[in-house]
Design a protein around this motif. Structure first.
Motif, PDB file in Angstrom:
ATOM      1  N   HIS A  23      57.277  74.296  65.169  1.00  5.40           N
ATOM      2  CA  HIS A  23      55.926  73.922  65.595  1.00  5.40           C
ATOM      3  C   HIS A  23      55.117  73.552  64.363  1.00  5.40           C
ATOM      4  CE1 HIS A  23      52.384  73.763  67.998  1.00  5.40           C
ATOM      5  NE2 HIS A  23      51.895  74.956  67.677  1.00  5.40           N
ATOM      6  N   ARG A  71      57.100  78.041  62.385  1.00  9.73           N
ATOM      7  CA  ARG A  71      55.786  77.428  62.573  1.00  9.73           C
ATOM      8  C   ARG A  71      55.232  77.110  61.191  1.00  9.73           C
ATOM      9  NH1 ARG A  71      51.776  78.452  66.895  1.00  9.73           N
ATOM     10  NH2 ARG A  71      53.478  79.721  67.739  1.00  9.73           N
ATOM     11  N   ASN A  94      52.594  86.154  65.777  1.00 11.39           N
ATOM     12  CA  ASN A  94      53.727  85.287  65.469  1.00 11.39           C
ATOM     13  C   ASN A  94      54.860  86.018  64.766  1.00 11.39           C
ATOM     14  OD1 ASN A  94      50.968  83.648  64.954  1.00 11.39           O
ATOM     15  ND2 ASN A  94      52.395  82.474  66.191  1.00 11.39           N
ATOM     16  N   GLU A  99      58.820  84.939  64.747  1.00  9.10           N
ATOM     17  CA  GLU A  99      58.660  83.619  64.144  1.00  9.10           C
ATOM     18  C   GLU A  99      58.629  83.731  62.628  1.00  9.10           C
ATOM     19  OE1 GLU A  99      55.728  80.615  65.467  1.00  9.10           O
ATOM     20  OE2 GLU A  99      55.119  82.168  66.893  1.00  9.10           O
ATOM     21  N   TRP A 120      55.704  70.469  68.997  1.00 12.25           N
ATOM     22  CA  TRP A 120      56.870  71.351  68.997  1.00 12.25           C
ATOM     23  C   TRP A 120      58.079  70.445  68.986  1.00 12.25           C
ATOM     24  CZ3 TRP A 120      57.772  76.565  68.876  1.00 12.25           C
ATOM     25  CH2 TRP A 120      56.665  77.400  69.026  1.00 12.25           C
TER      26      TRP A 120
END
Length: 174
Positions: A23, A71, A94, A99, A120
């Motif tokens: 992302h 991310r 997150n 993540e 994404w």
């Protein structure tokens, strides 16, 4: 391209990932109507437990299959209040969900070819463009499997990731 506007459609794309979901965020303001953001601005306590639990649940199955979720955030400096809030909740939301998160000051991205909107990218094969109004309100998303779009997003993300600083080491300039 097809429209993808619901959380269910997004989670279906995410759940279908076999190897990776990345992302890229490039805005300085998102969803400013978020009640926890308003409380954070006032210096008051807020509860994001439901949101955090939902994200952890979504990612748990992916991570158990070995899917890597990353991310990257490109931010202006000094950062906006919203980015400071986002930085403050990244560990509990997150990172706690599994993540990997990196941050890149916007000046470090000046020479990178970047798409015009956040996205994404799932398994280097499917892009979900995220469209926002000027105030950060979420608009309809779009999904694409166009090879050129996928390549642009994959290359852009990896370039930002390479230059980015891990969340644990990134210090905000306010």
């Amino acid at each position: 391209m097809t429209a993808s506007t619901t959380l269910e459609e997004f989670t279906d794309l995410l759940a279908a990932s076999a190897r990776s979901a990345v992302h890229l965020e490039m805005r300085d303001v998102y969803a400013v109507s978020d009640p926890s953001y308003d409380l954070w601005l006032k210096g008051e306590s807020f509860d994001r437990a439901e949101r955090e639990a939902m994200w952890k649940d979504i990612l748990a199955e992916l991570l158990s299959r070995g899917v890597v979720v990353r991310r990257a955030r490109i931010v202006s400096e000094p950062v906006t209040d919203y980015i400071a809030y986002e930085h403050a909740v990244t560990s509990s939301t997150n990172l706690a969900a599994g993540e990997l998160v990196r941050w890149l000051p916007r000046r470090g991205a000046a020479d990178l070819a970047l798409p015009g909107t956040d996205f994404w990218l799932f398994d280097d094969a499917v892009v979900q463009w995220n469209h926002f109004a000027g105030d950060g309100t979420v608009q309809a998303g779009e999904v694409s499997t166009d090879a050129a779009a996928v390549r642009l997003c994959a290359e852009a993300f990896e370039a930002v990731w390479e230059r980015g600083t891990d969340h644990s080491a990134f210090r905000l300039i306010r």
